[in-house]
Design a protein around this motif. Structure first.
Motif, PDB file in Angstrom:
ATOM      1  N   PRO A  87       4.491  -6.526  -1.141  1.00  0.00           N
ATOM      2  CA  PRO A  87       4.666  -7.959  -0.536  1.00  0.00           C
ATOM      3  C   PRO A  87       3.746  -9.089  -2.430  1.00  0.00           C
ATOM      4  O   PRO A  87       3.031  -7.991  -2.037  1.00  0.00           O
ATOM      5  CB  PRO A  87       4.049  -8.416   0.163  1.00  0.00           C
ATOM      6  N   GLY A  88       3.996  -9.573  -3.086  1.00  0.00           N
ATOM      7  CA  GLY A  88       3.172  -9.820  -3.848  1.00  0.00           C
ATOM      8  C   GLY A  88       2.987  -9.035  -4.795  1.00  0.00           C
ATOM      9  O   GLY A  88       2.045  -8.972  -5.902  1.00  0.00           O
ATOM     10  N   CYS A  89       3.876  -7.871  -4.820  1.00  0.00           N
ATOM     11  CA  CYS A  89       3.708  -6.730  -6.131  1.00  0.00           C
ATOM     12  C   CYS A  89       5.537  -7.017  -6.718  1.00  0.00           C
ATOM     13  O   CYS A  89       5.988  -6.287  -6.025  1.00  0.00           O
ATOM     14  CB  CYS A  89       2.918  -5.601  -5.344  1.00  0.00           C
ATOM     15  N   ARG A  90       5.015  -6.214  -7.923  1.00  0.00           N
ATOM     16  CA  ARG A  90       5.687  -5.706  -8.882  1.00  0.00           C
ATOM     17  C   ARG A  90       5.818  -4.947  -9.816  1.00  0.00           C
ATOM     18  O   ARG A  90       5.422  -5.613 -10.560  1.00  0.00           O
ATOM     19  CB  ARG A  90       6.843  -7.292  -8.783  1.00  0.00           C
ATOM     20  N   ALA A  91       6.162  -3.286  -9.162  1.00  0.00           N
ATOM     21  CA  ALA A  91       4.747  -2.615 -10.667  1.00  0.00           C
ATOM     22  C   ALA A  91       6.070  -1.912 -11.309  1.00  0.00           C
ATOM     23  O   ALA A  91       7.363  -1.479 -10.566  1.00  0.00           O
ATOM     24  CB  ALA A  91       4.556  -1.343  -9.549  1.00  0.00           C
ATOM     25  N   ALA A  92       6.598  -2.101 -12.461  1.00  0.00           N
ATOM     26  CA  ALA A  92       7.211  -1.639 -13.505  1.00  0.00           C
ATOM     27  C   ALA A  92       6.878  -0.053 -13.929  1.00  0.00           C
ATOM     28  O   ALA A  92       5.985  -0.582 -15.392  1.00  0.00           O
ATOM     29  CB  ALA A  92       8.260  -2.678 -14.547  1.00  0.00           C
ATOM     30  N   PHE A  93       7.740   0.633 -14.106  1.00  0.00           N
ATOM     31  CA  PHE A  93       7.280   1.800 -14.368  1.00  0.00           C
ATOM     32  C   PHE A  93       8.681   2.182 -15.336  1.00  0.00           C
ATOM     33  O   PHE A  93      10.038   2.544 -14.762  1.00  0.00           O
ATOM     34  CB  PHE A  93       7.061   2.898 -13.341  1.00  0.00           C
ATOM     35  N   ALA A  94       7.975   2.892 -17.033  1.00  0.00           N
ATOM     36  CA  ALA A  94       8.982   3.586 -17.569  1.00  0.00           C
ATOM     37  C   ALA A  94       9.495   4.614 -16.871  1.00  0.00           C
ATOM     38  O   ALA A  94       8.637   5.744 -16.439  1.00  0.00           O
ATOM     39  CB  ALA A  94       8.930   3.912 -19.264  1.00  0.00           C
ATOM     40  N   THR A  95      10.698   4.884 -16.722  1.00  0.00           N
ATOM     41  CA  THR A  95      10.754   5.706 -16.220  1.00  0.00           C
ATOM     42  C   THR A  95      11.951   7.043 -16.840  1.00  0.00           C
ATOM     43  O   THR A  95      13.137   6.386 -17.644  1.00  0.00           O
ATOM     44  CB  THR A  95      11.892   5.565 -14.953  1.00  0.00           C
ATOM     45  N   SER A  96      12.125   8.868 -16.879  1.00  0.00           N
ATOM     46  CA  SER A  96      12.285   9.093 -17.804  1.00  0.00           C
ATOM     47  C   SER A  96      13.034  10.843 -17.096  1.00  0.00           C
ATOM     48  O   SER A  96      12.160  11.226 -16.018  1.00  0.00           O
ATOM     49  CB  SER A  96      11.771   9.723 -18.930  1.00  0.00           C
TER      50      SER A  96
ATOM     51  N   GLU B 217       3.798   8.818  -5.866  1.00  0.00           N
ATOM     52  CA  GLU B 217       3.554  10.083  -6.016  1.00  0.00           C
ATOM     53  C   GLU B 217       4.116  11.315  -5.241  1.00  0.00           C
ATOM     54  O   GLU B 217       3.678  12.112  -5.974  1.00  0.00           O
ATOM     55  CB  GLU B 217       2.143  10.051  -5.125  1.00  0.00           C
ATOM     56  N   GLY B 218       4.300  10.989  -4.188  1.00  0.00           N
ATOM     57  CA  GLY B 218       5.115  12.095  -3.058  1.00  0.00           C
ATOM     58  C   GLY B 218       6.639  11.959  -4.543  1.00  0.00           C
ATOM     59  O   GLY B 218       7.387  13.433  -4.304  1.00  0.00           O
ATOM     60  N   VAL B 219       7.263  11.628  -5.129  1.00  0.00           N
ATOM     61  CA  VAL B 219       8.814  11.528  -5.322  1.00  0.00           C
ATOM     62  C   VAL B 219       8.228  12.258  -6.485  1.00  0.00           C
ATOM     63  O   VAL B 219       9.054  13.362  -6.590  1.00  0.00           O
ATOM     64  CB  VAL B 219       9.323  10.024  -6.008  1.00  0.00           C
TER      65      VAL B 219
ATOM     66  N   LEU C 194       9.298  -0.902  -8.614  1.00  0.00           N
ATOM     67  CA  LEU C 194       8.213  -0.201  -6.740  1.00  0.00           C
ATOM     68  C   LEU C 194       7.571  -1.892  -6.606  1.00  0.00           C
ATOM     69  O   LEU C 194       7.065  -2.424  -6.607  1.00  0.00           O
ATOM     70  CB  LEU C 194       7.460   0.430  -7.356  1.00  0.00           C
ATOM     71  N   ILE C 195       8.396  -2.266  -5.356  1.00  0.00           N
ATOM     72  CA  ILE C 195       8.315  -4.210  -4.738  1.00  0.00           C
ATOM     73  C   ILE C 195       7.751  -4.054  -3.614  1.00  0.00           C
ATOM     74  O   ILE C 195       7.912  -3.182  -2.549  1.00  0.00           O
ATOM     75  CB  ILE C 195       9.805  -4.172  -4.978  1.00  0.00           C
TER      76      ILE C 195
ATOM     77  N   GLY D  43       0.993  -0.781  -0.109  1.00  0.00           N
ATOM     78  CA  GLY D  43       0.027  -0.348   0.125  1.00  0.00           C
ATOM     79  C   GLY D  43       0.695   1.317  -0.067  1.00  0.00           C
ATOM     80  O   GLY D  43       0.203   2.170  -0.053  1.00  0.00           O
ATOM     81  N   ALA D  44       2.509   1.125   0.407  1.00  0.00           N
ATOM     82  CA  ALA D  44       3.205   2.185   0.470  1.00  0.00           C
ATOM     83  C   ALA D  44       3.826   3.338  -1.049  1.00  0.00           C
ATOM     84  O   ALA D  44       4.052   3.913  -1.487  1.00  0.00           O
ATOM     85  CB  ALA D  44       3.804   1.952   1.025  1.00  0.00           C
ATOM     86  N   LEU D  45       3.642   1.949  -1.872  1.00  0.00           N
ATOM     87  CA  LEU D  45       3.966   2.216  -3.052  1.00  0.00           C
ATOM     88  C   LEU D  45       3.811   3.189  -3.944  1.00  0.00           C
ATOM     89  O   LEU D  45       4.582   3.958  -4.533  1.00  0.00           O
ATOM     90  CB  LEU D  45       4.234   1.184  -3.817  1.00  0.00           C
ATOM     91  N   GLU D  46       2.245   3.734  -4.303  1.00  0.00           N
ATOM     92  CA  GLU D  46       1.343   4.271  -5.064  1.00  0.00           C
ATOM     93  C   GLU D  46       2.182   5.717  -4.090  1.00  0.00           C
ATOM     94  O   GLU D  46       2.326   6.860  -4.816  1.00  0.00           O
ATOM     95  CB  GLU D  46       0.107   4.256  -4.890  1.00  0.00           C
ATOM     96  N   SER D  47       1.775   5.797  -2.277  1.00  0.00           N
ATOM     97  CA  SER D  47       2.112   7.320  -2.059  1.00  0.00           C
ATOM     98  C   SER D  47       3.407   7.279  -2.238  1.00  0.00           C
ATOM     99  O   SER D  47       3.746   9.002  -2.054  1.00  0.00           O
ATOM    100  CB  SER D  47       1.531   7.304  -0.797  1.00  0.00           C
TER     101      SER D  47
END
Length: 229
Positions: A194-203, A152-154, A191-192, A145-149
């Motif tokens: 428990p049970g989640c590995r979300a990949a974001f294209a970064t630039s 967004e904060g970054v 962004l890793i 649950g902390a990954l999206e915040s």
């Protein structure tokens, strides 16, 4: 026994060993209660990593990956506390991502680095290209649950400009990740949790973490039953 039972037994044995080796620092060898999620998919990858030799276990629930192993294990699934062995919950999803990258995504093991030292920005996971540049950067957290915040904060705080010395504050995870992204400038950020590995294209510049190009959420999860922390 289930993989979860096996993992808890591993932690309990490691906690007892930590106590036996550190009786002046610990009052008990019991595993300290925790409410952190232990995901079934992460467990499957953890035990697959052990079977394939990507992960090796040592006394006190310490472990090595293939890069920079030490005789007693470079990292620990547990930390010492007066109340017993304290479960380091970020390591299981971080290990799962490490094993997944090598076994399923088939990146060469020698190009996958686990928890780099401070001199290398303390990246949780790094995948290198032919020129030894970091092309995929992984950031692990104990709570999905902390990954999206975090993302967004970054972007809201440091999307237009890299963090300066005046923004430095101990424990500021958003700033820490932004600093790593601006410095390394990977092509992909994982962004890793428990049970989640979300990949974001970064630039950069400006810093962008676009909508997930690949997203995998392993939904089966379990916690250390009856334990709180």
């Amino acid at each position: 026994m289930s993989p979860l039972d096996d993992f808890i037994e591993l932690l309990q044995r490691g906690s007892a060993e930590l106590y036996a080796d550190n009786p002046d620092l610990m009052s008990t060898g019991e595993l300290t209660p925790t409410a952190n999620v232990i995901d079934a998919g992460d467990l499957a990858l953890f035990f697959a990593g052990l079977e394939r030799g990507l992960i090796t276990l040592h006394r006190g629930a310490r472990f090595n990956t293939l890069d920079r192993p030490t005789p007693v294990g470079r990292w620990g699934l547990l930390s010492r506390s007066r109340a017993g062995g304290w479960y380091n919950a970020e390591y299981l999803p971080q290990i799962a991502a490490y094993v997944d990258v090598i076994t399923n995504l088939r990146y060469p093991a020698e190009r996958v680095l686990f928890e780099l030292p401070s001199s290398a920005l303390q990246l949780d996971l790094a995948i290198l290209d032919d020129a030894s540049n970091v092309v995929i950067l992984g950031e692990a957290k104990r709570d999905t649950g902390a990954l999206e915040s975090l993302r967004e904060g970054v972007l809201s705080r440091f999307g237009d400009k890299a963090p300066g010395p005046e923004t430095k504050k101990r424990g500021d995870e958003q700033r820490q990740l932004a600093w790593r992204l601006w410095t390394v400038r990977p092509r992909l950020t994982w962004l890793i949790g428990p049970g989640c590995r979300a990949a974001f294209a970064t630039s950069a510049p400006s810093l962008q973490l676009t909508a997930p190009r690949a997203f995998r959420r392993l939904r089966r999860s379990a916690s250390l039953k009856g334990q709180r922390g």
